[in-house]
Design a protein around this motif. Structure first.
Motif, PDB file in Angstrom:
ATOM      1  N   ASP A  41       0.848  -1.188   0.000  1.00 20.68           N
ATOM      2  CA  ASP A  41       0.000   0.000   0.000  1.00 20.68           C
ATOM      3  C   ASP A  41       0.884   1.239   0.000  1.00 20.68           C
ATOM      4  O   ASP A  41       2.097   1.139  -0.160  1.00 20.68           O
ATOM      5  CB  ASP A  41      -0.970  -0.018   1.198  1.00 20.68           C
ATOM      6  CG  ASP A  41      -0.235  -0.189   2.529  1.00 20.68           C
ATOM      7  OD1 ASP A  41       0.979   0.115   2.567  1.00 20.68           O
ATOM      8  OD2 ASP A  41      -0.861  -0.595   3.518  1.00 20.68           O
ATOM      9  N   GLU A  74       1.513  -4.446   4.055  1.00 17.13           N
ATOM     10  CA  GLU A  74       0.330  -3.635   4.353  1.00 17.13           C
ATOM     11  C   GLU A  74       0.477  -2.979   5.721  1.00 17.13           C
ATOM     12  O   GLU A  74       1.205  -3.470   6.596  1.00 17.13           O
ATOM     13  CB  GLU A  74      -0.943  -4.489   4.307  1.00 17.13           C
ATOM     14  CG  GLU A  74      -0.887  -5.736   5.187  1.00 17.13           C
ATOM     15  CD  GLU A  74      -2.081  -6.655   4.985  1.00 17.13           C
ATOM     16  OE1 GLU A  74      -3.217  -6.129   4.948  1.00 17.13           O
ATOM     17  OE2 GLU A  74      -1.891  -7.876   4.867  1.00 17.13           O
ATOM     18  N   THR A  75      -0.208  -1.879   5.895  1.00 11.63           N
ATOM     19  CA  THR A  75      -0.127  -1.126   7.149  1.00 11.63           C
ATOM     20  C   THR A  75      -1.516  -0.743   7.638  1.00 11.63           C
ATOM     21  O   THR A  75      -2.459  -0.623   6.849  1.00 11.63           O
ATOM     22  CB  THR A  75       0.706   0.159   6.967  1.00 11.63           C
ATOM     23  OG1 THR A  75       0.123   0.956   5.927  1.00 11.63           O
ATOM     24  CG2 THR A  75       2.141  -0.170   6.597  1.00 11.63           C
ATOM     25  N   GLU A  76      -1.588  -0.562   8.934  1.00 13.90           N
ATOM     26  CA  GLU A  76      -2.773  -0.001   9.582  1.00 13.90           C
ATOM     27  C   GLU A  76      -2.263   0.983  10.626  1.00 13.90           C
ATOM     28  O   GLU A  76      -1.912   0.604  11.730  1.00 13.90           O
ATOM     29  CB  GLU A  76      -3.623  -1.098  10.250  1.00 13.90           C
ATOM     30  CG  GLU A  76      -4.426  -1.960   9.305  1.00 13.90           C
ATOM     31  CD  GLU A  76      -5.599  -1.203   8.704  1.00 13.90           C
ATOM     32  OE1 GLU A  76      -5.943  -0.130   9.236  1.00 13.90           O
ATOM     33  OE2 GLU A  76      -6.165  -1.677   7.697  1.00 13.90           O
ATOM     34  N   GLY A  77      -2.201   2.265  10.250  1.00 10.54           N
ATOM     35  CA  GLY A  77      -1.584   3.233  11.145  1.00 10.54           C
ATOM     36  C   GLY A  77      -0.104   2.929  11.255  1.00 10.54           C
ATOM     37  O   GLY A  77       0.611   2.805  10.258  1.00 10.54           O
ATOM     38  N   SER A  78       0.390   2.751  12.478  1.00 15.79           N
ATOM     39  CA  SER A  78       1.797   2.417  12.676  1.00 15.79           C
ATOM     40  C   SER A  78       2.050   0.914  12.635  1.00 15.79           C
ATOM     41  O   SER A  78       3.197   0.473  12.617  1.00 15.79           O
ATOM     42  CB  SER A  78       2.282   2.976  14.022  1.00 15.79           C
ATOM     43  OG  SER A  78       1.525   2.418  15.094  1.00 15.79           O
ATOM     44  N   TRP A  84       2.146  -2.851  10.954  1.00 16.15           N
ATOM     45  CA  TRP A  84       2.516  -3.319   9.616  1.00 16.15           C
ATOM     46  C   TRP A  84       2.581  -4.832   9.559  1.00 16.15           C
ATOM     47  O   TRP A  84       2.704  -5.516  10.576  1.00 16.15           O
ATOM     48  CB  TRP A  84       3.868  -2.736   9.205  1.00 16.15           C
ATOM     49  CG  TRP A  84       4.995  -3.081  10.153  1.00 16.15           C
ATOM     50  CD1 TRP A  84       5.373  -2.395  11.272  1.00 16.15           C
ATOM     51  CD2 TRP A  84       5.846  -4.237  10.077  1.00 16.15           C
ATOM     52  NE1 TRP A  84       6.418  -3.026  11.890  1.00 16.15           N
ATOM     53  CE2 TRP A  84       6.739  -4.157  11.176  1.00 16.15           C
ATOM     54  CE3 TRP A  84       5.960  -5.296   9.188  1.00 16.15           C
ATOM     55  CZ2 TRP A  84       7.712  -5.120  11.418  1.00 16.15           C
ATOM     56  CZ3 TRP A  84       6.939  -6.269   9.409  1.00 16.15           C
ATOM     57  CH2 TRP A  84       7.803  -6.162  10.517  1.00 16.15           C
ATOM     58  N   LYS A  85       2.488  -5.346   8.322  1.00 16.08           N
ATOM     59  CA  LYS A  85       2.533  -6.800   8.112  1.00 16.08           C
ATOM     60  C   LYS A  85       3.200  -7.087   6.771  1.00 16.08           C
ATOM     61  O   LYS A  85       2.849  -6.514   5.745  1.00 16.08           O
ATOM     62  CB  LYS A  85       1.122  -7.388   8.127  1.00 16.08           C
ATOM     63  CG  LYS A  85       1.069  -8.895   7.890  1.00 16.08           C
ATOM     64  CD  LYS A  85      -0.366  -9.390   7.880  1.00 16.08           C
ATOM     65  CE  LYS A  85      -0.453 -10.889   7.608  1.00 16.08           C
ATOM     66  NZ  LYS A  85      -1.868 -11.355   7.550  1.00 16.08           N
ATOM     67  N   THR A 120       1.204  -5.014  17.207  1.00 12.70           N
ATOM     68  CA  THR A 120      -0.018  -4.215  17.146  1.00 12.70           C
ATOM     69  C   THR A 120      -0.866  -4.592  15.946  1.00 12.70           C
ATOM     70  O   THR A 120      -2.091  -4.421  15.965  1.00 12.70           O
ATOM     71  CB  THR A 120       0.336  -2.710  17.069  1.00 12.70           C
ATOM     72  OG1 THR A 120       1.310  -2.493  16.019  1.00 12.70           O
ATOM     73  CG2 THR A 120       0.907  -2.223  18.376  1.00 12.70           C
ATOM     74  N   PHE A 121      -0.242  -5.096  14.882  1.00 12.62           N
ATOM     75  CA  PHE A 121      -1.038  -5.521  13.723  1.00 12.62           C
ATOM     76  C   PHE A 121      -1.822  -6.775  14.059  1.00 12.62           C
ATOM     77  O   PHE A 121      -2.985  -6.914  13.684  1.00 12.62           O
ATOM     78  CB  PHE A 121      -0.119  -5.794  12.520  1.00 12.62           C
ATOM     79  CG  PHE A 121      -0.858  -5.929  11.223  1.00 12.62           C
ATOM     80  CD1 PHE A 121      -0.962  -4.851  10.364  1.00 12.62           C
ATOM     81  CD2 PHE A 121      -1.464  -7.123  10.856  1.00 12.62           C
ATOM     82  CE1 PHE A 121      -1.662  -4.941   9.170  1.00 12.62           C
ATOM     83  CE2 PHE A 121      -2.155  -7.236   9.672  1.00 12.62           C
ATOM     84  CZ  PHE A 121      -2.258  -6.140   8.816  1.00 12.62           C
ATOM     85  N   LEU A 151      -5.045  -6.171  15.599  1.00 15.52           N
ATOM     86  CA  LEU A 151      -6.104  -5.687  14.721  1.00 15.52           C
ATOM     87  C   LEU A 151      -6.819  -6.800  13.992  1.00 15.52           C
ATOM     88  O   LEU A 151      -7.882  -6.580  13.412  1.00 15.52           O
ATOM     89  CB  LEU A 151      -5.502  -4.711  13.688  1.00 15.52           C
ATOM     90  CG  LEU A 151      -4.864  -3.436  14.254  1.00 15.52           C
ATOM     91  CD1 LEU A 151      -4.187  -2.681  13.109  1.00 15.52           C
ATOM     92  CD2 LEU A 151      -5.927  -2.564  14.904  1.00 15.52           C
TER      93      LEU A 151
END
Length: 357
Positions: free
Chosen positions: A245, A287-291, A293-294, A348-349, A352
């Motif tokens: 992304d 891919e990321t969600e805010g800070s 990542w994966k 943190t990912f 989520l």
């Protein structure tokens, strides 16, 4: 304290009142450039006394120290045409004072009848300010010079590192073709691929010199393209696709991510496609969600064999496990008959991800 010239008119009185409010050197001149009055700071600054100043021609003060061509231009050419002048710079060596740089502000006042003129002349000593500015400019020049030298040295270092990678890779490839042991050849080919991928990472990061963060999609695409070229042979082509992304990452993190991708792709090549299938594909996704990542590396192989991350693994496993720990990440491996998928993600990912019912 001001020493007024006798019989001053209304315009002169106004000028003297203004002079009293200004702490900087100040002169009041008549239309012929004779000194009507001078502020105390003028006497102190230029080391002159009242009797040799008041009533004297400006250009004759201090044995002619004010007979400055630039000042004549101001008083005799500019002021008559424009009546005012701000920030007129004069640089001169004054007796008993030394080299000074002065900013002059001048105003011409006319009497009510318009027959007499009075000139107000204010001085601001900017010698120290200009010296500081010059020092800053010289420092900036030296800094830019050092940065240019550093940039050239760094470019030379990059060039030599790139050449060294290529030389090492060529030696490994030649050795791999020369040895008869299949095991030794495999190790040499693995080393060749690692060197080529490291060279690709270095090359891309060099292009991003001076940028604190790089664009992930471009970085992974270039890396995967390099890996596909180095790994593909006539009877076993590899398709490696990268997807990301609109994420960015630091150069230091990109090095770790690049090495992880390299090891996992090498692992997939070795174990996922033992039948030399022509449809061998490997996917790299970020891919990321805010800070959070994966990173995911998956293949369409047989889903069997040694999996990276397993206990007791080889060099590739040790490298990946070490890099995952450095990133403070966690790793998941999913092996199915349709292929293997390895995910490295920030904790943190994982938080989520949807929980199982």
């Amino acid at each position: 304290m001001l020493e007024p010239f006798p019989n001053r008119d209304e315009t002169q009185a106004l000028a003297l009142a203004i002079v009293n409010t200004i702490p900087e050197p100040f002169l009041v001149l008549d239309g012929e450039f004779n000194v009507l009055a001078a502020s105390r700071s003028f006497y102190d600054t230029f080391k002159v006394d009242v009797r040799h100043t008041r009533g004297c021609l400006l250009y004759a003060l201090g044995d002619g120290q004010w007979d400055i061509p630039a000042l004549r231009v101001l008083l005799e050419t500019i002021i008559p045409k424009h009546a005012t002048m701000d920030g007129f710079e004069v640089e001169h060596d004054f007796p008993n004072v030394g080299h000074r740089i002065m900013l002059l502000n001048a105003r011409q006042l006319l009497s009510a009848e318009g027959t007499k003129s009075t000139i107000l002349l204010a001085f601001r000593d900017i010698t120290t300010r200009r010296a500081v500015e010059r020092e800053k400019q010289e420092l900036l020049f030296e800094t830019e010079k050092l940065l240019t030298e550093k940039r050239l040295l760094f470019q030379e270092l990059q060039h030599r590192v790139g050449n060294s990678f290529q030389i090492i890779a060529n030696i490994l490839l030649l050795k791999a073709r020369a040895v008869s042991s299949l095991e030794t050849r495999g190790h040499l080919e693995d080393a060749y691929e690692r060197v080529m991928s490291a060279a690709s990472v270095q090359s891309h990061l060099n292009q991003c010199e001076g940028v604190e963060e790089i664009e992930v999609n471009a970085f992974l695409s270039k890396l995967c393209e390099s890996l596909a070229c180095s790994m593909s042979v006539e009877d076993q082509p590899f398709m490696i696709s990268a997807f990301a992304d609109e994420a960015r990452m630091t150069s230091s993190k990109a090095v770790s991510i690049g090495l992880i991708v390299t090891e996992l792709v090498i692992n997939a090549k070795k174990y996922a496609f033992p039948d030399n299938r022509l449809s061998a594909q490997i996917w790299v996704a970020y891919e990321t969600e805010g800070s959070a990542w994966k990173l995911t590396i998956s293949d369409n192989g047989v889903g069997k064999g040694h999996h990276i991350g397993a206990a007791g693994g080889g060099l590739g496993t040790m490298i990946v496990n070490s890099l995952v720990r450095q990133l403070g990440a966690i790793m998941d491996v999913v092996s199915e008959t349709t292929g293997v998928s390895v995910s490295i993600m920030s904790p943190t990912f994982r938080a989520l991800l949807p929980r199982a019912a």
